[in-house]
Design an enzyme around this catalytic site. Structure first.
Site, PDB file in Angstrom:
ATOM      1  N   SER A 108      -7.568   5.348  -0.170  1.00 24.23           N
ATOM      2  CA  SER A 108      -7.693   4.086  -0.839  1.00 24.23           C
ATOM      3  C   SER A 108      -9.304   3.631  -0.828  1.00 24.23           C
ATOM      4  O   SER A 108      -9.521   3.523   0.312  1.00 24.23           O
ATOM      5  CB  SER A 108      -6.718   3.060  -0.187  1.00 24.23           C
ATOM      6  N   GLN A 149      -5.074  -0.787  -7.352  1.00 27.32           N
ATOM      7  CA  GLN A 149      -5.641   0.129  -6.390  1.00 27.32           C
ATOM      8  C   GLN A 149      -6.430   1.207  -7.094  1.00 27.32           C
ATOM      9  O   GLN A 149      -6.019   1.822  -7.887  1.00 27.32           O
ATOM     10  CB  GLN A 149      -4.813   0.659  -5.205  1.00 27.32           C
ATOM     11  N   ASP A 200       0.890  -1.221  -0.034  1.00 27.02           N
ATOM     12  CA  ASP A 200       0.148   0.032  -0.173  1.00 27.02           C
ATOM     13  C   ASP A 200       0.899   1.323   0.045  1.00 27.02           C
ATOM     14  O   ASP A 200       0.332   2.454  -0.304  1.00 27.02           O
ATOM     15  CB  ASP A 200      -1.023   0.125   1.093  1.00 27.02           C
TER      16      ASP A 200
END
Length: 350
Positions: free
Chosen positions: A235, A285, A213
Site C-alpha cells: 500500500s 487506495q 485495508d
C-alpha cells in the site's frame, strides 16, 4: 507478550476486546501518544492498524461536537512490531465549522506514516447516494479467515484479524458478481467486527478504518492473468470519506473496483454500504503492484465478458471450496493462494 505462534482460540467478543485494547493509545504529552503492538508472527505492521491508531490520536485533540468526515494518508516505511509507534498530532486549523489535524507516526526516529484528517460540526444539507449493487448476502459468502486457518497458510494474518468477520463473495475474473463490462476489475466482500462494540461512534470509525485495508489493493489485480507469487504488493496511500454514521459491528458491503493500473501501481476504490443500502463511506487506495520481470503478464484489456477467459483450477483437494474463484484471491498487501500459500511482497517499495 503471549505466544505469537498460537492461532487465536478466543470468542469473537474476546478477540474484539483485544482489538479495542490494541487501538487504545497511551498519552505521553500534549498531542503526543504511544500505540500498542499485537502478538503476531508477522514482520511488518498491518497498515489498517497504523491508520486506525492515527485516527484515534487525532480524535483525542478534537471537541466531541466535531466528527471526522475524511482522512488522507501515506505509507512511507514498513512498521516494526518489536517497538511501539509514536503518534504526534499537529493542530492545523480550528474553525467554527471545520477542524484539521495532521498526524505523523514514528518509529526508530523516522516517520513511517502520515495522516491528514478533516472534521466537521454536524449540519443539515442536500442528500443523495448511489444505489447499492445486488449481491449475495454475507451468509452465502466464503468465510475468509476460517479458510486461511484451515489451510494453515495465513502466515499470522488470521491471528491478527481474529476480531474481523470477512465473507468473500467473488470478483470479476473468477465469478460471484454480476458482469460489468464498464469495470473489468471488481471484487466484493462483506465485513463486520465479530464482537459487539460500544455505542461510541469514534470506536466504530476506528474499527472500520482498521478493517478498510483488508483486500482492497488486491482488486487492482482482479482483471489480470498473473502468477500471484511473482507480484510485489504494498500500500502506498489510503483515503476514506465518511458519509453517514453506521455500526462497524454490523455487516457492511465492501464494493471494490480498480479503474486503472499502470506504471506498476494499481488504483483501488471501494464503496461501503450497510445491509439496508445506505452508502456510509468511500475508500481509495493506490498501491505498488510490481510484476517481477519474466514471470507476470501485467496487461489486461477490458472485455465485455470478464469471466470468459480460462483459469486453471486448484488441486483436487480444494475443489469443494469455490474452486476456480480461490486460485488467485488477493488479500491486502499479499496474495493468498488456496492451492499454495500466503505470499508476502519481497520488500518495501524501492
Amino acid at each position: 507478550m503471549s505466544d505469537p505462534t498460537a492461532i487465536p482460540t478466543g470468542t469473537p467478543e474476546e478477540e474484539t476486546r483485544k482489538l479495542v485494547e490494541l487501538l487504545d493509545l497511551e498519552r505521553l504529552d500534549v498531542n503526543l501518544y504511544r500505540g500498542r503492538q499485537p502478538a503476531t508472527t508477522r514482520q511488518r505492521v498491518y497498515g489498517g492498524q497504523v491508520a486506525a491508531q492515527a485516527l484515534i490520536a487525532a480524535n483525542h485533540t478534537v471537541d466531541p461536537d466535531y466528527h471526522v468526515h475524511s482522512l488522507h494518508s501515506y505509507f512511507l516505511l514498513p512498521g516494526d512490531y518489536q517497538v511501539p509507534i509514536i503518534y504526534d498530532v499537529e493542530r492545523i486549523r480550528d474553525g467554527r465549522s471545520f477542524l484539521t489535524r495532521r498526524v505523523v507516526a514514528r518509529q526508530h526516529g523516522r516517520a513511517i506514516y502520515y495522516q491528514t484528517l478533516n472534521y466537521q460540526r454536524a449540519e443539515d444539507g442536500f442528500d443523495h447516494q448511489d444505489a447499492m449493487p445486488e449481491v449475495k448476502p454475507p451468509t452465502d459468502g466464503v468465510d475468509l479467515l476460517e479458510l486461511m486457518r484451515s489451510r494453515g497458510t495465513d502466515d499470522g494474518l488470521a491471528q491478527e484479524w481474529a476480531a474481523l468477520d470477512v465473507r468473500w463473495i467473488g470478483n470479476s475474473r473468477h465469478g460471484g458478481l454480476a458482469d460489468d463490462p464498464v469495470r473489468p476489475s471488481r471484487a466484493g466482500v462483506w465485513l463486520r467486527i465479530a464482537g459487539e462494540l460500544s455505542d461510541d461512534p469514534n470506536e466504530h470509525l476506528a474499527m472500520f478504518t482498521y478493517a478498510s485495508d483488508v483486500t482492497l489493493l488486491g482488486v487492482s489485480l482482479a482483471a489480470h492473468d498473473t502468477d500471484p507469487s511473482k507480484v510485489q504488493m504494498a500500500s502506498l496511500d489510503h483515503t476514506i470519506w465518511f458519509h453517514r454514521p453506521f455500526r462497524a459491528d454490523e455487516w457492511w458491503l465492501y464494493d471494490q473496483w480498480s479503474p486503472s493500473a499502470s506504471g506498476a501501481r494499481g488504483l483501488s476504490l471501494g464503496r461501503v454500504f450497510t445491509q439496508d443500502g445506505s452508502l456510509v463511506a468511500t475508500v481509495a487506495q493506490e498501491g505498488l503492484i510490481r510484476p517481477h520481470t519474466g514471470h507476470a503478464r501485467p496487461t489486461a484489456e477490458p472485455t465485455t465478458e470478464p469471466h470468459s477467459e480460462p483459469h486453471s483450477e486448484p488441486t483436487s483437494d480444494h475443489r469443494s471450496a469455490e474452486p476456480a474463484r480461490w486460485s488467485g484471491l488477493v488479500i491486502t498487501a499479499r496474495w493468498y493462494d488456496p492451492s499454495g500459500a500466503a505470499l508476502r511482497s519481497s520488500g518495501p517499495p524501492g
